[in-house]
Scaffold this motif. Structure first.
Motif, PDB file in Angstrom:
ATOM      1  N   PHE A 211     116.367 -29.530  57.173  1.00 43.27           N
ATOM      2  CA  PHE A 211     116.768 -30.584  56.243  1.00 43.27           C
ATOM      3  C   PHE A 211     115.550 -31.294  55.669  1.00 43.27           C
ATOM      4  CE2 PHE A 211     118.598 -34.666  54.967  1.00 43.27           C
ATOM      5  CZ  PHE A 211     119.741 -34.244  54.313  1.00 43.27           C
TER       6      PHE A 211
ATOM      7  N   SER B 179     117.148 -30.466  51.513  1.00 46.24           N
ATOM      8  CA  SER B 179     118.470 -30.989  51.860  1.00 46.24           C
ATOM      9  C   SER B 179     119.534 -29.938  51.585  1.00 46.24           C
ATOM     10  CB  SER B 179     118.769 -32.243  51.049  1.00 46.24           C
ATOM     11  OG  SER B 179     118.974 -31.895  49.683  1.00 46.24           O
ATOM     12  N   TYR B 180     120.717 -30.159  52.120  1.00 47.57           N
ATOM     13  CA  TYR B 180     121.804 -29.217  51.881  1.00 47.57           C
ATOM     14  C   TYR B 180     122.123 -29.141  50.394  1.00 47.57           C
ATOM     15  CZ  TYR B 180     122.391 -29.690  56.922  1.00 47.57           C
ATOM     16  OH  TYR B 180     122.175 -29.707  58.264  1.00 47.57           O
TER      17      TYR B 180
END
Length: 126
Positions: free
Chosen positions: A42, A46-47
């Protein structure tokens, strides 16, 4: 009800939610990933960033592919979602730019010397 008493409807009371990243990544169940690894990944991306890149590649590849009717509906939905996300990003960037300009104008009015120092810190971006 008595004077000074407090009444809450169901689900309307105080809400306490723990949102720190260590708690989140530590709560990943076994079999769904390793929290320590997910936390490090992460930090890299980030996703949302990962999904955005995948979406861009997928949309580019589907332009050349001959899809049957079933995936075309999903592709249309993905394109719509992508367009909406891009609009959110644009709107948010515009808001940030507007807020930054407002703050710089306030600094200029109150302390022009500090504004010049601040802008000098960012001259490499000009």
């Amino acid at each position: 009800m008595y004077p000074g008493s407090q009444f809450n409807f169901p689900w309307s009371g105080d809400v306490v939610q723990r949102i720190d990243p260590d708690f989140f990544f530590g709560a990943i169940p076994e079999g769904a990933g390793i929290g320590e690894i997910e936390k490090e990944v992460f930090k890299v991306a980030s996703y949302g960033k990962q999904l955005g890149l995948i979406t861009e590649v997928l949309l580019t590849l589907t332009e050349e592919a001959k899809l049957t009717a079933e995936p075309k509906g999903s592709l249309r939905t993905l394109k719509d979602i992508h367009a909406k996300i891009e609009e959110v990003k644009k709107k948010k960037k515009d808001e940030i730019r507007k807020n930054a300009r407002s703050v710089l104008e306030k600094l200029k009015a109150s302390d022009e010397g500090e504004l010049k120092k601040l802008l000098n810190d960012y001259k490499e971006y000009m």
